[in-house]
Scaffold this motif. Structure first.
Motif, PDB file in Angstrom:
ATOM      1  N   GLU A  57       0.818  -1.216   0.000  1.00 48.58           N
ATOM      2  CA  GLU A  57       0.000   0.000   0.000  1.00 48.58           C
ATOM      3  C   GLU A  57       0.858   1.276   0.000  1.00 48.58           C
ATOM      4  O   GLU A  57       0.468   2.296   0.568  1.00 48.58           O
ATOM      5  CB  GLU A  57      -0.953   0.016   1.201  1.00 48.58           C
ATOM      6  CG  GLU A  57      -1.935  -1.144   1.222  1.00 48.58           C
ATOM      7  CD  GLU A  57      -3.244  -0.804   0.551  1.00 48.58           C
ATOM      8  OE1 GLU A  57      -3.800   0.262   0.842  1.00 48.58           O
ATOM      9  OE2 GLU A  57      -3.701  -1.625  -0.267  1.00 48.58           O
ATOM     10  N   ALA A  58       2.026   1.216  -0.607  1.00 47.43           N
ATOM     11  CA  ALA A  58       2.928   2.372  -0.656  1.00 47.43           C
ATOM     12  C   ALA A  58       2.343   3.477  -1.523  1.00 47.43           C
ATOM     13  O   ALA A  58       1.721   3.219  -2.556  1.00 47.43           O
ATOM     14  CB  ALA A  58       4.293   1.951  -1.192  1.00 47.43           C
ATOM     15  N   VAL A  59       2.535   4.721  -1.069  1.00 48.82           N
ATOM     16  CA  VAL A  59       2.061   5.891  -1.793  1.00 48.82           C
ATOM     17  C   VAL A  59       3.237   6.833  -2.004  1.00 48.82           C
ATOM     18  O   VAL A  59       4.018   7.071  -1.079  1.00 48.82           O
ATOM     19  CB  VAL A  59       0.948   6.627  -1.003  1.00 48.82           C
ATOM     20  CG1 VAL A  59       0.532   7.894  -1.705  1.00 48.82           C
ATOM     21  CG2 VAL A  59      -0.244   5.719  -0.782  1.00 48.82           C
ATOM     22  N   HIS A  60       3.350   7.349  -3.219  1.00 51.68           N
ATOM     23  CA  HIS A  60       4.384   8.334  -3.541  1.00 51.68           C
ATOM     24  C   HIS A  60       3.685   9.565  -4.099  1.00 51.68           C
ATOM     25  O   HIS A  60       2.924   9.465  -5.055  1.00 51.68           O
ATOM     26  CB  HIS A  60       5.373   7.787  -4.570  1.00 51.68           C
ATOM     27  CG  HIS A  60       6.092   6.572  -4.099  1.00 51.68           C
ATOM     28  ND1 HIS A  60       7.253   6.642  -3.381  1.00 51.68           N
ATOM     29  CD2 HIS A  60       5.800   5.262  -4.213  1.00 51.68           C
ATOM     30  CE1 HIS A  60       7.651   5.416  -3.075  1.00 51.68           C
ATOM     31  NE2 HIS A  60       6.777   4.558  -3.574  1.00 51.68           N
ATOM     32  N   VAL A  61       3.952  10.706  -3.497  1.00 46.80           N
ATOM     33  CA  VAL A  61       3.351  11.965  -3.928  1.00 46.80           C
ATOM     34  C   VAL A  61       4.475  12.947  -4.197  1.00 46.80           C
ATOM     35  O   VAL A  61       5.417  13.053  -3.410  1.00 46.80           O
ATOM     36  CB  VAL A  61       2.413  12.552  -2.843  1.00 46.80           C
ATOM     37  CG1 VAL A  61       1.856  13.900  -3.270  1.00 46.80           C
ATOM     38  CG2 VAL A  61       1.298  11.582  -2.509  1.00 46.80           C
ATOM     39  N   ARG A  62       4.350  13.665  -5.292  1.00 48.54           N
ATOM     40  CA  ARG A  62       5.332  14.718  -5.595  1.00 48.54           C
ATOM     41  C   ARG A  62       4.553  16.003  -5.847  1.00 48.54           C
ATOM     42  O   ARG A  62       3.755  16.077  -6.784  1.00 48.54           O
ATOM     43  CB  ARG A  62       6.141  14.347  -6.819  1.00 48.54           C
ATOM     44  CG  ARG A  62       7.186  15.379  -7.155  1.00 48.54           C
ATOM     45  CD  ARG A  62       7.937  14.949  -8.393  1.00 48.54           C
ATOM     46  NE  ARG A  62       8.847  15.982  -8.776  1.00 48.54           N
ATOM     47  CZ  ARG A  62      10.133  15.795  -8.995  1.00 48.54           C
ATOM     48  NH1 ARG A  62      10.640  14.607  -8.888  1.00 48.54           N
ATOM     49  NH2 ARG A  62      10.898  16.797  -9.335  1.00 48.54           N
ATOM     50  N   LEU A  63       4.777  16.982  -4.989  1.00 44.62           N
ATOM     51  CA  LEU A  63       4.112  18.272  -5.114  1.00 44.62           C
ATOM     52  C   LEU A  63       5.152  19.303  -5.521  1.00 44.62           C
ATOM     53  O   LEU A  63       6.134  19.526  -4.794  1.00 44.62           O
ATOM     54  CB  LEU A  63       3.468  18.679  -3.779  1.00 44.62           C
ATOM     55  CG  LEU A  63       2.875  20.086  -3.732  1.00 44.62           C
ATOM     56  CD1 LEU A  63       1.673  20.183  -4.665  1.00 44.62           C
ATOM     57  CD2 LEU A  63       2.475  20.433  -2.310  1.00 44.62           C
ATOM     58  N   THR A  64       4.949  19.914  -6.680  1.00 43.80           N
ATOM     59  CA  THR A  64       5.854  20.965  -7.146  1.00 43.80           C
ATOM     60  C   THR A  64       5.073  22.260  -7.219  1.00 43.80           C
ATOM     61  O   THR A  64       4.054  22.341  -7.897  1.00 43.80           O
ATOM     62  CB  THR A  64       6.442  20.625  -8.530  1.00 43.80           C
ATOM     63  OG1 THR A  64       7.166  19.391  -8.432  1.00 43.80           O
ATOM     64  CG2 THR A  64       7.386  21.718  -9.002  1.00 43.80           C
ATOM     65  N   LEU A  65       5.546  23.253  -6.486  1.00 50.72           N
ATOM     66  CA  LEU A  65       4.930  24.578  -6.476  1.00 50.72           C
ATOM     67  C   LEU A  65       5.825  25.511  -7.278  1.00 50.72           C
ATOM     68  O   LEU A  65       6.995  25.693  -6.947  1.00 50.72           O
ATOM     69  CB  LEU A  65       4.789  25.082  -5.037  1.00 50.72           C
ATOM     70  CG  LEU A  65       3.991  24.165  -4.113  1.00 50.72           C
ATOM     71  CD1 LEU A  65       4.114  24.633  -2.675  1.00 50.72           C
ATOM     72  CD2 LEU A  65       2.546  24.107  -4.544  1.00 50.72           C
ATOM     73  N   ARG A  66       5.267  26.084  -8.335  1.00 52.75           N
ATOM     74  CA  ARG A  66       6.035  26.995  -9.192  1.00 52.75           C
ATOM     75  C   ARG A  66       5.602  28.428  -8.930  1.00 52.75           C
ATOM     76  O   ARG A  66       4.418  28.696  -8.726  1.00 52.75           O
ATOM     77  CB  ARG A  66       5.815  26.619 -10.649  1.00 52.75           C
ATOM     78  CG  ARG A  66       6.461  25.294 -10.988  1.00 52.75           C
ATOM     79  CD  ARG A  66       6.355  24.955 -12.468  1.00 52.75           C
ATOM     80  NE  ARG A  66       7.118  23.780 -12.778  1.00 52.75           N
ATOM     81  CZ  ARG A  66       6.695  22.531 -12.603  1.00 52.75           C
ATOM     82  NH1 ARG A  66       5.506  22.308 -12.105  1.00 52.75           N
ATOM     83  NH2 ARG A  66       7.455  21.506 -12.921  1.00 52.75           N
ATOM     84  N   TYR A  67       6.578  29.341  -8.968  1.00 47.05           N
ATOM     85  CA  TYR A  67       6.295  30.748  -8.692  1.00 47.05           C
ATOM     86  C   TYR A  67       7.325  31.625  -9.376  1.00 47.05           C
ATOM     87  O   TYR A  67       8.408  31.171  -9.738  1.00 47.05           O
ATOM     88  CB  TYR A  67       6.301  31.006  -7.175  1.00 47.05           C
ATOM     89  CG  TYR A  67       7.616  30.611  -6.517  1.00 47.05           C
ATOM     90  CD1 TYR A  67       8.665  31.516  -6.419  1.00 47.05           C
ATOM     91  CD2 TYR A  67       7.816  29.328  -6.028  1.00 47.05           C
ATOM     92  CE1 TYR A  67       9.873  31.150  -5.849  1.00 47.05           C
ATOM     93  CE2 TYR A  67       9.016  28.960  -5.447  1.00 47.05           C
ATOM     94  CZ  TYR A  67      10.033  29.875  -5.364  1.00 47.05           C
ATOM     95  OH  TYR A  67      11.241  29.514  -4.805  1.00 47.05           O
ATOM     96  N   GLY A  68       6.976  32.877  -9.563  1.00 49.43           N
ATOM     97  CA  GLY A  68       7.915  33.873 -10.068  1.00 49.43           C
ATOM     98  C   GLY A  68       8.172  33.797 -11.562  1.00 49.43           C
ATOM     99  O   GLY A  68       7.628  32.968 -12.276  1.00 49.43           O
ATOM    100  N   ASP A  69       9.045  34.713 -12.006  1.00 50.46           N
ATOM    101  CA  ASP A  69       9.480  34.749 -13.403  1.00 50.46           C
ATOM    102  C   ASP A  69      10.939  35.201 -13.435  1.00 50.46           C
ATOM    103  O   ASP A  69      11.544  35.463 -12.394  1.00 50.46           O
ATOM    104  CB  ASP A  69       8.575  35.650 -14.253  1.00 50.46           C
ATOM    105  CG  ASP A  69       8.509  37.085 -13.760  1.00 50.46           C
ATOM    106  OD1 ASP A  69       9.534  37.616 -13.269  1.00 50.46           O
ATOM    107  OD2 ASP A  69       7.437  37.695 -13.874  1.00 50.46           O
ATOM    108  N   LEU A  70      11.488  35.301 -14.630  1.00 51.83           N
ATOM    109  CA  LEU A  70      12.909  35.636 -14.764  1.00 51.83           C
ATOM    110  C   LEU A  70      13.260  36.963 -14.101  1.00 51.83           C
ATOM    111  O   LEU A  70      14.353  37.119 -13.550  1.00 51.83           O
ATOM    112  CB  LEU A  70      13.307  35.678 -16.242  1.00 51.83           C
ATOM    113  CG  LEU A  70      13.319  34.344 -16.977  1.00 51.83           C
ATOM    114  CD1 LEU A  70      13.627  34.556 -18.455  1.00 51.83           C
ATOM    115  CD2 LEU A  70      14.316  33.398 -16.356  1.00 51.83           C
ATOM    116  N   ASP A  71      12.349  37.922 -14.143  1.00 54.58           N
ATOM    117  CA  ASP A  71      12.647  39.238 -13.586  1.00 54.58           C
ATOM    118  C   ASP A  71      12.567  39.269 -12.060  1.00 54.58           C
ATOM    119  O   ASP A  71      13.481  39.737 -11.392  1.00 54.58           O
ATOM    120  CB  ASP A  71      11.711  40.298 -14.165  1.00 54.58           C
ATOM    121  CG  ASP A  71      11.958  40.515 -15.655  1.00 54.58           C
ATOM    122  OD1 ASP A  71      13.130  40.398 -16.076  1.00 54.58           O
ATOM    123  OD2 ASP A  71      10.986  40.790 -16.377  1.00 54.58           O
TER     124      ASP A  71
END
Length: 176
Positions: free
Chosen positions: A18-32
């Motif tokens: 019953e193994a669970v793998h979660v990957r949460l990626t939060l993206r923010y901002g820009d080059l400037d």
């Protein structure tokens, strides 16, 4: 897609134990707006894991142990990623711990010094590691950006200098 606009993918799959793998990626901002904040972005998720409004670093680790879970943070310019490994039955409790880490992080300043010491120590080892130096050189060739660009790949020595100059206020500003 949730009502908030968040896109999710739930892929049901039988797993051993019953193994669970979660990957949460939060993206923010820009080059400037990320200029000059690359090192703060790298440090942010690690520092978030070091304490919340209600939990100390040790209490977070104890809670994760109790639920037989791991949360592994990582950061880069414009993104924070948290990878969870646990059992299906423990996932709701572990997600609540992650919620506290994300929304109620205290970013303890004393923990920044510990992180800085760890990073600089690891970087010093890379200074004499041919494989690490080769990977860095290839990355610099593939990404030929100016030093003030967030996509610039600094040398090991430059990374060490950036970590030594990193201020708590830089990370707190980025978090807010």
């Amino acid at each position: 897609t949730l009502s908030s606009g968040l896109k999710t993918a739930m892929l049901p799959k039988k797993t051993r134990g019953e193994a669970v793998h979660v990957r949460l990626t939060l993206r923010y901002g820009d080059l400037d707006n990320l200029k000059g904040k690359v090192t703060a972005a790298e440090a942010l998720p690690y520092l978030m894991m070091r304490g919340t409004k209600d939990l100390t670093r040790q209490q977070i680790q104890d809670a994760l142990s109790k639920h037989r879970a791991r949360i592994v943070p990582s950061g880069a310019a414009g993104e924070s990623t948290f990878t969870i490994e646990t059992k299906r039955s423990e996932l709701p409790a572990v997600l609540d711990i992650l919620r506290q880490i994300l929304r109620e992080a205290t970013l303890p300043e004393s923990e920044l010094e510990i992180l800085r010491t760890q990073f600089v120590s690891n970087a010093e080892k890379q200074l004499t590691d041919p494989q690490a130096l080769a990977q860095k050189a290839i990355s610099q060739i593939i990404s030929p950006y100016p030093a003030d660009d967030v996509r610039y790949v600094p040398s090991v020595a430059e990374s060490m200098d950036r970590w030594k100059q990193l201020k708590h206020a830089d990370i707190a500003s980025l978090y807010s």
